[in-house]
Scaffold this active site. Structure first.
Site, PDB file in Angstrom:
ATOM      1  N   ASN A 143       0.813  -1.221   0.000  1.00  0.00           N
ATOM      2  CA  ASN A 143       0.000   0.000   0.000  1.00  0.00           C
ATOM      3  C   ASN A 143       0.846   1.271   0.000  1.00  0.00           C
ATOM      4  OD1 ASN A 143      -2.365   1.407   0.006  1.00  0.00           O
ATOM      5  ND2 ASN A 143      -2.890   0.983   2.159  1.00  0.00           N
TER       6      ASN A 143
ATOM      7  N   HIS B 207     -14.584  -4.869  11.097  1.00  0.00           N
ATOM      8  CA  HIS B 207     -14.238  -3.549  11.616  1.00  0.00           C
ATOM      9  C   HIS B 207     -15.484  -2.714  11.872  1.00  0.00           C
ATOM     10  CE1 HIS B 207      -9.880  -3.035  10.028  1.00  0.00           C
ATOM     11  NE2 HIS B 207     -10.117  -4.297  10.324  1.00  0.00           N
TER      12      HIS B 207
ATOM     13  N   ARG C  97     -13.480  -5.584  15.617  1.00  0.00           N
ATOM     14  CA  ARG C  97     -12.507  -4.554  15.978  1.00  0.00           C
ATOM     15  C   ARG C  97     -13.251  -3.234  16.124  1.00  0.00           C
ATOM     16  NH1 ARG C  97      -7.520  -1.910  12.471  1.00  0.00           N
ATOM     17  NH2 ARG C  97      -9.058  -0.357  11.894  1.00  0.00           N
TER      18      ARG C  97
ATOM     19  N   TYR D  95      -7.125   7.282  13.774  1.00  0.00           N
ATOM     20  CA  TYR D  95      -6.918   6.073  12.965  1.00  0.00           C
ATOM     21  C   TYR D  95      -8.146   5.154  13.019  1.00  0.00           C
ATOM     22  CZ  TYR D  95      -5.881   1.443  11.608  1.00  0.00           C
ATOM     23  OH  TYR D  95      -5.996   0.230  10.997  1.00  0.00           O
TER      24      TYR D  95
ATOM     25  N   ASP E 276      -7.040  -1.596  17.645  1.00  0.00           N
ATOM     26  CA  ASP E 276      -5.742  -1.328  17.012  1.00  0.00           C
ATOM     27  C   ASP E 276      -5.239   0.038  17.470  1.00  0.00           C
ATOM     28  OD1 ASP E 276      -3.546  -1.119  15.359  1.00  0.00           O
ATOM     29  OD2 ASP E 276      -4.632  -1.628  13.509  1.00  0.00           O
TER      30      ASP E 276
ATOM     31  N   HIS F  75      -2.328   1.188  16.496  1.00  0.00           N
ATOM     32  CA  HIS F  75      -1.611   1.653  15.301  1.00  0.00           C
ATOM     33  C   HIS F  75      -0.327   2.424  15.635  1.00  0.00           C
ATOM     34  CE1 HIS F  75      -1.724   2.435  10.866  1.00  0.00           C
ATOM     35  NE2 HIS F  75      -2.337   1.266  10.941  1.00  0.00           N
TER      36      HIS F  75
ATOM     37  N   GLU G 188      -3.669  -4.261  19.566  1.00  0.00           N
ATOM     38  CA  GLU G 188      -2.751  -4.432  18.438  1.00  0.00           C
ATOM     39  C   GLU G 188      -1.779  -3.270  18.293  1.00  0.00           C
ATOM     40  OE1 GLU G 188      -5.009  -5.203  14.903  1.00  0.00           O
ATOM     41  OE2 GLU G 188      -3.489  -4.328  13.601  1.00  0.00           O
TER      42      GLU G 188
ATOM     43  N   GLU H 161       1.899  -6.836  11.506  1.00  0.00           N
ATOM     44  CA  GLU H 161       1.379  -6.655  10.142  1.00  0.00           C
ATOM     45  C   GLU H 161       2.415  -6.037   9.212  1.00  0.00           C
ATOM     46  OE1 GLU H 161      -2.083  -4.176  11.043  1.00  0.00           O
ATOM     47  OE2 GLU H 161      -1.045  -2.456  10.199  1.00  0.00           O
TER      48      GLU H 161
ATOM     49  N   ARG I 238       0.817 -11.199  13.543  1.00  0.00           N
ATOM     50  CA  ARG I 238      -0.059 -10.685  12.477  1.00  0.00           C
ATOM     51  C   ARG I 238       0.547 -10.714  11.071  1.00  0.00           C
ATOM     52  NH1 ARG I 238      -4.314  -8.506  12.268  1.00  0.00           N
ATOM     53  NH2 ARG I 238      -3.867  -6.481  11.355  1.00  0.00           N
TER      54      ARG I 238
ATOM     55  N   HIS J  92      -2.999 -10.260   9.175  1.00  0.00           N
ATOM     56  CA  HIS J  92      -3.461  -8.971   8.648  1.00  0.00           C
ATOM     57  C   HIS J  92      -4.404  -9.239   7.473  1.00  0.00           C
ATOM     58  CE1 HIS J  92      -1.945  -4.886   6.808  1.00  0.00           C
ATOM     59  NE2 HIS J  92      -3.073  -4.715   7.468  1.00  0.00           N
TER      60      HIS J  92
ATOM     61  N   ASP K 209      -6.279  -3.344   1.713  1.00  0.00           N
ATOM     62  CA  ASP K 209      -5.161  -3.190   0.777  1.00  0.00           C
ATOM     63  C   ASP K 209      -4.499  -4.537   0.473  1.00  0.00           C
ATOM     64  OD1 ASP K 209      -4.605  -2.060   3.596  1.00  0.00           O
ATOM     65  OD2 ASP K 209      -2.602  -2.710   2.992  1.00  0.00           O
TER      66      ASP K 209
ATOM     67  N   GLU L 183      -8.161 -11.324  10.211  1.00  0.00           N
ATOM     68  CA  GLU L 183      -8.827 -10.034   9.962  1.00  0.00           C
ATOM     69  C   GLU L 183      -9.574 -10.096   8.627  1.00  0.00           C
ATOM     70  OE1 GLU L 183      -6.108  -6.756   9.540  1.00  0.00           O
ATOM     71  OE2 GLU L 183      -7.692  -5.262   9.829  1.00  0.00           O
TER      72      GLU L 183
ATOM     73  N   TRP M  51       1.955   7.346  12.251  1.00  0.00           N
ATOM     74  CA  TRP M  51       0.576   7.206  11.796  1.00  0.00           C
ATOM     75  C   TRP M  51       0.130   5.794  12.118  1.00  0.00           C
ATOM     76  CZ3 TRP M  51      -1.791   4.018   8.096  1.00  0.00           C
ATOM     77  CH2 TRP M  51      -3.186   4.251   7.981  1.00  0.00           C
TER      78      TRP M  51
HETATM   79  O1  CS2 Z   1      -4.974  -3.600  11.284  1.00  0.00           O
HETATM   80  C1  CS2 Z   1      -5.157  -3.132  10.198  1.00  0.00           C
HETATM   81  O2  CS2 Z   1      -5.956  -3.546   9.384  1.00  0.00           O
HETATM   82  C2  CS2 Z   1      -4.351  -1.932   9.820  1.00  0.00           C
HETATM   83  O3  CS2 Z   1      -3.450  -1.525  10.711  1.00  0.00           O
HETATM   84  C3  CS2 Z   1      -4.394  -1.487   8.437  1.00  0.00           C
HETATM   85  O4  CS2 Z   1      -5.569  -0.752   8.239  1.00  0.00           O
HETATM   86  C4  CS2 Z   1      -3.202  -0.688   7.946  1.00  0.00           C
HETATM   87  O5  CS2 Z   1      -3.270   0.611   8.399  1.00  0.00           O
HETATM   88  C5  CS2 Z   1      -3.190  -0.731   6.466  1.00  0.00           C
HETATM   89  O6  CS2 Z   1      -3.171  -2.049   6.034  1.00  0.00           O
HETATM   90  C6  CS2 Z   1      -2.005   0.024   5.892  1.00  0.00           C
HETATM   91  O7  CS2 Z   1      -1.876  -0.234   4.550  1.00  0.00           O
HETATM   92 MG    MG Z   2      -3.318  -2.903  12.325  1.00  0.00          MG
END
Ligand code: CS2
Ligand code: MG
Length: 402
Positions: A37, A122, A147, A159, A210, A212, A236, A262, A283, A312, A316, A339, A402
């Site tokens: 991504n 999600h 999630r 996020y 998450d 993040h 996570e 991930e 992950r 993961h 994407d 996921e 991020w």
């Molecule tokens: O847990 C998740 O799914 C993430 O952390 C993703 O949304 C991640 O931000 C994206 O795959 C980034 O490309």
């Molecule tokens: Mg994640």
């Protein structure tokens, strides 16, 4: 059997996907996902300029040997670009082997270890109330694990909060969108969110969250502790993982289960966390960690330490990766959860597949190979669109994670 061609297909039915198609002299072909991504074209070049010439004329049945050739032969080992390219080749070769055998790939791995693959969806919303409604919607859809992410008052672009229902696409523009981050606001808010979710929906549903990569280790420890009473399935990416020892500090303070990996791309990234039992779920996934062959290395190590998989599966990762992940998940002995962020209708039309959702579980289906194809004519109608992931800054403008 010989590989006669290997082509890279880039398509953007709502978001960018990179797919490798390998064809053979026996008319059987296989596909693999190579999507990274925000950095898609780097993998396209790696494949077209460096790997495709190496593949032509080889026997596609020699999956392990080709994996070793691409891994060792690069000299420059590991890294997301290299490993996404190797992953795509690996998936395509497993797909071909399955089609030749007339069996789904999970049968070649050792057969099903379970009846279905537990997935989490999600639920997100701009505030607590809408997020709680979303959780309810997922429960009605049959999900057993959800999630939960919510907008935070005073935080611009928190996020995990989508702009529409069901689909969340963070890579939203050609240059990164700037979001803001406020750790204090988040640490105050997160326990209130989960308190309300449990109050409304009870304790029968598994909840995940998450972070993040946003917190320092001691902040992550504090969050884990404050969420313990709400019995999360996992917390996570609570802190960045360049220094795996940071997780010792988190672990010392909380029994909230931890999930990481991930952004990992090899078993070596996972080793320290797993061997020291610093995490509960790994992950790493098929497209970024060396394909099914790479994931087998990781899951075998994890099994020794009772660490379970939690691949993961954001949007994407294309339906090709999802199909491969589900074949792997149905077999892997130390499976935890998968996921599952739904793809858009346009994406599903470009990648017709045999996997299906029922009662909170996905099943890869029983089509030979991975059980996914690419409609190349349709794919050609959606040209590549440059898009990058957002970035985050603190209130004073300092660059953050991020
Ligand atoms: O847990 C998740 O799914 C993430 O952390 C993703 O949304 C991640 O931000 C994206 O795959 C980034 O490309
Ligand atoms: Mg994640």
């Amino acid at each position: 059997m010989k590989i006669t061609s290997a082509r890279v297909i880039v398509t953007s039915p709502g978001r960018n996907f990179v797919t490798l198609k390998i064809e053979t002299d026996q008319g059987i072909s296989g596909i693999g996902d190579a999507t990274l991504n925000g950095r898609e074209m780097a993998v396209v070049s790696y494949l077209e300029d460096h790997l495709v010439p190496l593949l032509l004329g080889r026997d596609p049945h020699r999956i392990e040997d080709i994996w070793q050739l691409l891994y060792r032969g690069a000299y420059w080992r590991r890294g997301p670009v290299t490993m996404s390219a190797i992953s795509a080749v690996d998936m395509a070769l497993w797909d071909i082997k399955g089609k030749v055998a007339g069996l789904p790939v999970y049968q070649l791995l050792g057969g099903a270890s379970r009846d279905g693959v537990l997935v989490y969806g999600h639920a997100n919303g701009p505030d607590i109330d809408e997020t709680i409604d979303e959780v309810g919607r997922y429960i009605e859809l049959g999900y057993r694990a959800i999630r939960v992410q919510s907008g935070i008052p005073g935080v611009k672009g928190a996020y995990g909060v989508g702009r529409g229902q069901m689909y969340y696409e963070p890579a939203d523009s050609a240059l990164p969108t700037e979001t803001r981050w406020d750790t204090a606001a988040y640490l105050n808010f997160a326990p209130k969110l989960f308190e309300k979710v449990r109050e409304t929906h009870g304790f029968d549903i598994e909840l995940l969250h998450d972070v993040h990569h946003r917190l320092t280790p001691i902040e992550a420890a504090k969050l884990g502790k404050s969420l313990e009473q709400f019995r999360l399935f996992w917390m996570e990416d609570c802190t960045p993982v360049e220094n795996p020892q940071a997780f010792r500090l988190v672990r010392k303070h909380t029994v909230t289960p931890l999930a990481v990996g991930e952004i990992f791309n090899s078993v070596h990234d996972c080793r320290e966390l797993i061997e020291n039992q610093l995490i509960d779920y790994i992950r790493a996934t098929v497209v970024h960690a060396g394909g099914i062959t790479g994931l087998k290395q990781i899951s075998s190590l994890a099994a020794l330490y009772q660490v379970r998989t939690g691949c993961h599966g954001a949007t994407d990762l294309s339906p090709v990766c999802m199909a491969a992940a589900l074949n792997f998940d149905l077999w892997v002995p130390n499976f935890g959860i998968q996921e599952y962020m739904r793809h858009t209708e346009e994406t599903n039309e470009v990648f017709p597949h045999s996997y299906s959702f029922a009662d909170g579980y996905l099943h890869p289906g029983d089509s030979p190979g991975l059980g996914v194809e690419i409609d190349e004519d349709l794919a050609a109608k959606y040209p590549y669109e440059p898009r990058q992931l957002p970035v985050a800054r603190l209130a004073d403008g300092t660059m953050w994670n991020w």
